[in-house]
Design a protein around this motif. Structure first.
Motif, PDB file in Angstrom:
ATOM      1  N   ASN A  64     -51.365  30.510  47.988  1.00  0.00           N
ATOM      2  CA  ASN A  64     -50.355  29.597  47.458  1.00  0.00           C
ATOM      3  C   ASN A  64     -48.944  30.146  47.615  1.00  0.00           C
ATOM      4  N   GLU A  65     -48.823  31.466  47.545  1.00  0.00           N
ATOM      5  CA  GLU A  65     -47.519  32.105  47.676  1.00  0.00           C
ATOM      6  C   GLU A  65     -47.139  32.370  49.134  1.00  0.00           C
ATOM      7  N   ARG A  66     -47.992  31.919  50.058  1.00  0.00           N
ATOM      8  CA  ARG A  66     -47.773  32.102  51.499  1.00  0.00           C
ATOM      9  C   ARG A  66     -47.598  33.586  51.834  1.00  0.00           C
ATOM     10  N   ARG A  67     -48.507  34.406  51.279  1.00  0.00           N
ATOM     11  CA  ARG A  67     -48.431  35.842  51.484  1.00  0.00           C
ATOM     12  C   ARG A  67     -49.542  36.391  52.378  1.00  0.00           C
ATOM     13  N   GLU A  68     -50.425  35.548  52.890  1.00  0.00           N
ATOM     14  CA  GLU A  68     -51.475  36.055  53.773  1.00  0.00           C
ATOM     15  C   GLU A  68     -50.841  36.702  55.001  1.00  0.00           C
ATOM     16  N   GLY A  69     -51.095  37.991  55.196  1.00  0.00           N
ATOM     17  CA  GLY A  69     -50.544  38.712  56.335  1.00  0.00           C
ATOM     18  C   GLY A  69     -49.045  38.899  56.289  1.00  0.00           C
ATOM     19  N   ASP A  70     -48.415  38.579  55.148  1.00  0.00           N
ATOM     20  CA  ASP A  70     -46.957  38.563  55.063  1.00  0.00           C
ATOM     21  C   ASP A  70     -46.356  39.914  54.689  1.00  0.00           C
ATOM     22  N   LEU A  71     -47.184  40.846  54.166  1.00  0.00           N
ATOM     23  CA  LEU A  71     -46.656  42.115  53.673  1.00  0.00           C
ATOM     24  C   LEU A  71     -47.067  43.305  54.546  1.00  0.00           C
ATOM     25  N   VAL A  72     -47.346  43.034  55.802  1.00  0.00           N
ATOM     26  CA  VAL A  72     -47.678  44.106  56.742  1.00  0.00           C
ATOM     27  C   VAL A  72     -46.508  45.093  56.805  1.00  0.00           C
ATOM     28  N   GLY A  73     -46.817  46.379  56.751  1.00  0.00           N
ATOM     29  CA  GLY A  73     -45.784  47.405  56.790  1.00  0.00           C
ATOM     30  C   GLY A  73     -45.373  47.901  55.422  1.00  0.00           C
ATOM     31  N   LYS A  74     -45.820  47.196  54.371  1.00  0.00           N
ATOM     32  CA  LYS A  74     -45.525  47.631  53.010  1.00  0.00           C
ATOM     33  C   LYS A  74     -46.757  48.321  52.431  1.00  0.00           C
ATOM     34  N   VAL A  75     -46.583  49.012  51.301  1.00  0.00           N
ATOM     35  CA  VAL A  75     -47.638  49.855  50.731  1.00  0.00           C
ATOM     36  C   VAL A  75     -47.789  49.583  49.243  1.00  0.00           C
ATOM     37  N   ALA A  76     -49.055  49.539  48.784  1.00  0.00           N
ATOM     38  CA  ALA A  76     -49.355  49.350  47.369  1.00  0.00           C
ATOM     39  C   ALA A  76     -50.319  50.425  46.901  1.00  0.00           C
ATOM     40  N   LEU A  77     -50.244  50.760  45.620  1.00  0.00           N
ATOM     41  CA  LEU A  77     -51.202  51.649  44.971  1.00  0.00           C
ATOM     42  C   LEU A  77     -51.765  50.921  43.760  1.00  0.00           C
ATOM     43  N   ILE A  78     -53.092  50.896  43.634  1.00  0.00           N
ATOM     44  CA  ILE A  78     -53.762  50.216  42.520  1.00  0.00           C
ATOM     45  C   ILE A  78     -54.700  51.201  41.842  1.00  0.00           C
ATOM     46  N   THR A  79     -54.577  51.366  40.534  1.00  0.00           N
ATOM     47  CA  THR A  79     -55.488  52.253  39.815  1.00  0.00           C
ATOM     48  C   THR A  79     -56.690  51.470  39.280  1.00  0.00           C
ATOM     49  N   GLY A  80     -57.796  52.185  39.094  1.00  0.00           N
ATOM     50  CA  GLY A  80     -58.974  51.584  38.482  1.00  0.00           C
ATOM     51  C   GLY A  80     -59.699  50.586  39.357  1.00  0.00           C
TER      52      GLY A  80
END
Length: 334
Positions: free
Chosen positions: A32-48
């Motif tokens: 819905n946010e039109r984010r599929e494949g949109d954040l290539v090159g960025k990095v996330a960290l998720i705990t748990g």
């Protein structure tokens, strides 16, 4: 301009009908946010990320194209439950034991050995209503695990988050909290439960209020530098975090079985508000508020019940949030 409390997802939450109903899943939020494949090159960290919400959060974030680092205390369990999410090298697994500040520092060192960028930090891991105990550093388990270790994690990663922030996508910190922040105001006289008779429900609630305070204080301190934070209530979900307890039984008694079951969600839906905070275009460049039901929370209504939405008056107490932040800095020696 302040974000409005409503969002395009508000209507879906007006008449909940139990897990799998019309309320969005985390993957639907990404689409819905039109984010599929949109954040290539960025990095996330998720705990748990060895059960429940963490798995579904990782699955949805992977769909954005972002490089995802996921953490777990038990790596074998995480590999098993994450399954094909780990296929390829887009999602990478790190060890993190939140009962140890040394482990937090080691995890940050391991992350920095693999990347010099971090755009999204999702502090999802947590414990709930556990018997009285202490972390390896001597902190009450809820306090040390849910708040202090995540606080230290943010502080150690803050320079990377600030440096990685960009005009088109400013860095975001999402801290998973709970309606349990409403259990009572912060007791600064006994943060570590050394004077009072131990109450796991109140101890959990204090740690979740600390999550709300941390997010709002991060926003006040670093929002103008392009680093924003949100606290999130995922909703009522049965995950590995939630063990049956007397307090849970009382919810059914006080609120009614059918009413309670209708507000419950599955893990895919439960991860949706976290993912909305992480990818929403509507929330770009903003932060500091408590989110629930894919929208910014409103104050509780008079006579509110346990399953009703909303935040209490002390949730946005700036003086207490600042005080807690300064105390926490000293406790973790950040």
């Amino acid at each position: 301009m302040e974000p409005t409390t409503t969002s395009k997802y508000t209507a879906a939450h007006l008449k909940p009908n139990g897990p799998g109903d019309a309320r969005p899943t985390a993957l639907q939020i990404v689409r819905n946010e039109r984010r599929e494949g949109d954040l290539v090159g960025k990095v996330a960290l998720i705990t748990g990320c060895s059960s429940g919400l963490g798995i579904e959060t990782a699955r949805a974030m992977k769909a954005t194209g972002i490089t995802v680092f996921v953490t777990a205390r038990n790596l074998d369990k995480a590999r098993d439950t994450l399954g094909d999410i780990l296929d390829g090298d887009q999602v990478q697994l790190l060890h993190l034991d939140l009962e140890s500040l040394e482990s937090v520092r080691k995890c940050v060192s391991d992350l920095k050995a693999r990347t010099n960028k971090l755009n999204v930090l999702i502090e999802n891991a947590g414990i709930r209503h556990v018997p009285k105990g202490r972390t390896k550093d001597g902190f009450e388990l809820h306090w040390g695990t849910n708040h202090l270790s995540h606080f230290l994690l943010f502080e150690l990663l803050r320079p990377m988050l600030l440096e990685s922030s960009a005009p088109d996508f400013q860095s975001r910190v999402i801290i998973v909290s709970s309606t349990a922040h409403r259990n009572g105001p912060m007791d600064f006289n006994d943060l570590n439960w050394e004077k009072r008779r131990y109450d796991p429900v109140l101890a959990y609630g204090q740690s979740k209020l600390a999550n709300v305070y941390t997010a709002s204080e991060i926003e006040r301190r670093y929002g103008s530098q392009g680093l924003h934070a949100w606290s999130v209530h995922p909703g009522g979900i049965r995950t590995g975090l939630q063990r049956p307890s007397f307090s849970d039984a009382m919810i059914f008694v006080k609120c009614g079985v059918m009413a309670t079951l209708k507000v419950m969600m599955n893990a895919e839906q439960g991860a949706s508000t976290t993912v909305w905070a992480a990818v929403s275009r509507e929330l770009e460049g903003r932060g500091g508020k408590y989110l629930e039901r894919n929208q910014i929370s409103q104050p509780v209504k008079k006579g509110w019940g346990l399953i009703d939405p909303g935040h209490v008056e002390w949730a946005y107490d700036e003086e207490r949030a600042k005080k807690l932040y300064e105390i926490s800095l000293g406790l973790v020696h950040a």
